[in-house]
Scaffold this active site. Structure first.
Site, short mmCIF file in Angstrom:
data_model
loop_
_atom_site.label_atom_id
_atom_site.label_comp_id
_atom_site.label_asym_id
_atom_site.label_seq_id
_atom_site.Cartn_x
_atom_site.Cartn_y
_atom_site.Cartn_z
N GLU A 1 44.37 16.29 12.48
CA GLU A 1 45.07 15.01 12.32
C GLU A 1 44.64 14.10 13.48
O GLU A 1 45.33 13.98 14.49
CB GLU A 1 46.59 15.21 12.33
CG GLU A 1 47.32 13.95 11.91
CD GLU A 1 48.74 13.85 12.45
OE1 GLU A 1 49.54 13.12 11.85
OE2 GLU A 1 49.05 14.48 13.47
N ASP B 1 48.23 19.42 14.13
CA ASP B 1 49.03 18.21 14.29
C ASP B 1 48.65 17.44 15.55
O ASP B 1 48.33 18.02 16.59
CB ASP B 1 50.52 18.59 14.35
CG ASP B 1 51.40 17.41 14.66
OD1 ASP B 1 51.42 16.47 13.85
OD2 ASP B 1 52.05 17.42 15.73
#
Length: 657
Positions: free
Chosen positions: A381, A327
């Protein structure tokens, strides 16, 4: 280590010194960490040393707290006595206590520690707890010793991801897995979602919010306890059962891992764990994210690297995850966290704003993951497009397999919000979907959970808006709904087949799940009505959601069975005025007519083929159209010319032979 990255991307040649610095930082840091060890996987064993470990005659518990002057283990096993069980300092800030059976510490015991420093005394939850539970009466958290007498029995020894298939990801949040208004469990996900994933054809699930997070509405992105499975959804064994069941179905399981920041919670988190700001995090402004308010890890500190790398190994080893989606990698890569920055030239990637320690950490995380499981999938990401993110470390890269194609959903939302159908630029669509860094793979998607959150809109909701409430039944007539269904199918197919070597869908979006995701809060009177999935809508034969679901299933089967995402896309034709676009992937030709009102005919140059049989058409009846799929159309290719009539807002896929 070589510099092949400069051959792959010649635009990097002016930045050769930066690439060499990247390599040097990695080599130097690895030397510092390993010392006598040969592999990172031998270094990253924090979960085997720290925390609670069962011994022949009791337990041993260890904790790293360099600022502590005294530590007491407290819990229900000793009636929360603060003077009966003190840890001993054994060196380098590490504390230890050994307990015998007489101490009555058992599986399920609730525990905390009381830390005394020179200035204060306070309670904390042990950092390596495998389970953290919340008291209903006070909403406070306690650690829970987790070591069942009977170990979980895995049955997935023969599971291996099919390397010949593209990675097709069903992004999932366990708590939203059910229709009920409440928090669903791992068992609910096993019973409700896994069979749907299997039937739809997705071969990978990506689980969000697995590590413990106090605030449910954070979507799991404010982690407090990095080794604890969120007790909101069930026990560690129930998560293992979910993963084992998925593996029995041939489905890989990825963890959405959050190493980009940490919750500010003190008692149940890492913030000021030993009374200092800097035990795990940077100090001052550098240690706090300017938008999220969360704590930022010190990626240059040996003990922090040890903690995070151990966490990577732990999830692979203990729970058999098949990889990670890391993330907020952009936030890690730059001191400005990517906020308000347009990455429009290479200077933006290599400057004093680049957090070189974070770059090195990501390389180490990628390396250890591959050491533990060479077949694991690593997805970053990263919206910045950092060069080399998805190239091997040994040639100057960072070592991930894929980056998320984050610009694509932004492009679709801007197009749908700001541009009339008549003015869509197909050249821009083709460019946005097919641009890639050379030899770096991408997971494409047109929408994820980000676009589904309250304050934004899913593609279907943006297309149909309030008409979804009144006109999604098969008996109603609505130009708005017809347009929404048609474009939903076309956008998803062109994105799936052009935007990456992998594909991602957030659960429920395949059938155009209505409205947005809104977690319970004071603003909605703590309602769960929009923090769930309305699977019943897709099963109701009187509603049109089932047409979108059927199309998604057919799309996934087409790309999976023919490995089309690994096949290059060749543009065959596009006509801006007629809104026509055609491309070829191996033996498959895709023809789109985005025009709002006009039917057109496309003539394509096709080599070395004599016929073209339609294998997928968005206007087939089972997808809500008018064409009969029982008699698929076969066209003749004459003089290398293939002529295809295509209705407005429709896409047809032909197999040539």
């Amino acid at each position: 280590m070589n510099e092949k990255i400069l051959e792959i991307d010649p635009f990097l040649k002016p930045y050769v010194s930066d690439i060499r610095l990247r390599n040097k930082n990695y080599v130097d840091t690895k030397k510092r960490l390993l010392k006598k060890e040969k592999k990172l996987s031998n270094f990253a064993n924090g979960h085997h040393y720290f925390g609670f470990h069962k011994q022949k005659d009791g337990w041993v518990y260890r904790e790293w707290a360099p600022n502590a002057k005294k530590i007491a283990l407290i819990g229900d096993f000793n009636q929360w006595n603060r003077t009966s069980h003190f840890l001993q300092l054994i060196g380098d800030g590490v504390w230890e206590i050994k307990l015998t059976k007489k101490d009555k510490l058992v599986h399920g015991s609730k525990v905390r520690i009381e830390i005394t420093t020179e200035k204060d005394t306070f309670e904390r939850i042990p950092t390596y707890c495998k389970r953290v539970v919340q008291k209903k009466e006070t909403v406070d958290f306690d650690g829970e010793v987790w070591a069942p007498e009977t170990a979980f029995v895995w049955t997935d020894q023969d599971f291996k991801r099919n390397q010949d298939e593209p990675v097709l990801i069903y992004e999932s949040h366990v708590g939203m897995a059910g229709i009920k208004e409440g928090i669903s469990t791992f068992q609910d996900y096993i019973e409700i979602v896994l069979p749907r994933v299997k039937k739809l054809g997705y071969n990978t699930i990506q689980l969000m919010a697995i590590a413990e997070h106090p605030y449910y509405g954070s979507f799991g992105y404010q982690v407090s306890n990095f080794f604890a499975v969120s007790s909101k959804f069930g026990t560690p064994e129930e998560l293992k059962l979910l993963i084992d069941t998925a593996h029995q179905m041939g489905i890989s399981v990825l963890l959405d891992i959050v190493h980009s920041h940490s919750a500010t919670n003190v008692v149940e988190g890492l913030a000021e764990f030993d009374g200092t700001e800097t035990q795990y995090f940077y100090s001052g402004k550098r240690g706090t994210h300017p938008e999220w308010g969360s704590k930022l890890f010190n990626y240059g500190k040996t003990e922090v690297i040890h903690f995070l790398l151990s966490n990577v190994k732990y999830w692979l080893e203990e729970y058999h995850f098949d990889g990670f989606r890391f993330d907020a990698v952009t936030s890690m890569l730059y001191h400005h966290h990517g906020l308000g920055v347009a990455f429009d030239n290479y200077d933006k990637y290599f400057s004093t704003n680049t957090d070189t320690e974070a770059v090195t950490y990501l390389q180490l995380a990628a390396e250890i993951a591959k050491e533990v499981d060479p077949d694991c999938i690593l997805i970053a990401e990263d919206m910045s497009g950092m060069p080399g993110m998805c190239l091997p470390i040994e040639i100057g890269g960072i070592g991930f397999d894929y980056r998320l194609g984050m610009g694509v959903p932004d492009f679709w939302i801007k197009t749908l919000k700001n541009v009339s159908d008549y003015d869509w630029n197909l050249g821009s669509i083709w460019y946005e979907l097919t641009q890639r860094r050379p030899q770096e793979k991408v997971v494409g998607y047109c929408e994820s959970h980000d676009q589904a959150l309250v304050g934004d809109k899913t593609i279907m909701f943006r297309l149909a808006d309030q008409e979804m409430y009144w006109k999604m039944d098969v008996f109603s007539q609505s130009d708005i709904i017809d347009r929404a269904i048609a474009l939903h199918k076309m956008i998803r197919l062109i994105t799936c087949t052009c935007a990456g070597e992998g594909y991602l869908n957030f659960m429920g979006n395949e059938f155009g799940h209505p409205e947005w995701i809104d977690f319970p809060s004071p603003d909605n009177d703590w309602s769960y009505s929009k923090a769930r999935r309305r699977w019943d809508l897709a099963e109701d034969t009187n509603l049109r959601y089932r047409f979108l679901q059927s199309f998604d299933h057919a799309m996934i089967q087409l790309v999976k069975e023919n490995n089309l995402l690994a096949t290059p896309s060749q543009l065959l034709f596009h006509h801006e005025d007629h809104k026509l676009l055609a491309y070829q992937k191996g033996a498959y030709v895709f023809v789109y007519n985005f025009h709002p009102v006009a039917q057109h005919t496309v003539t394509l140059q096709i080599e070395k083929a004599s016929t073209a049989e339609v294998v997928l058409h968005s206007d087939w009846q089972r997808f809500g159209g008018y064409l009969n799929a029982e008699n698929p159309e076969t066209l003749v290719i004459t003089n290398n010319k293939l002529t295809i009539p295509i209705n407005r807002r429709a896409v047809a896929v032909y197999k040539i032979s």
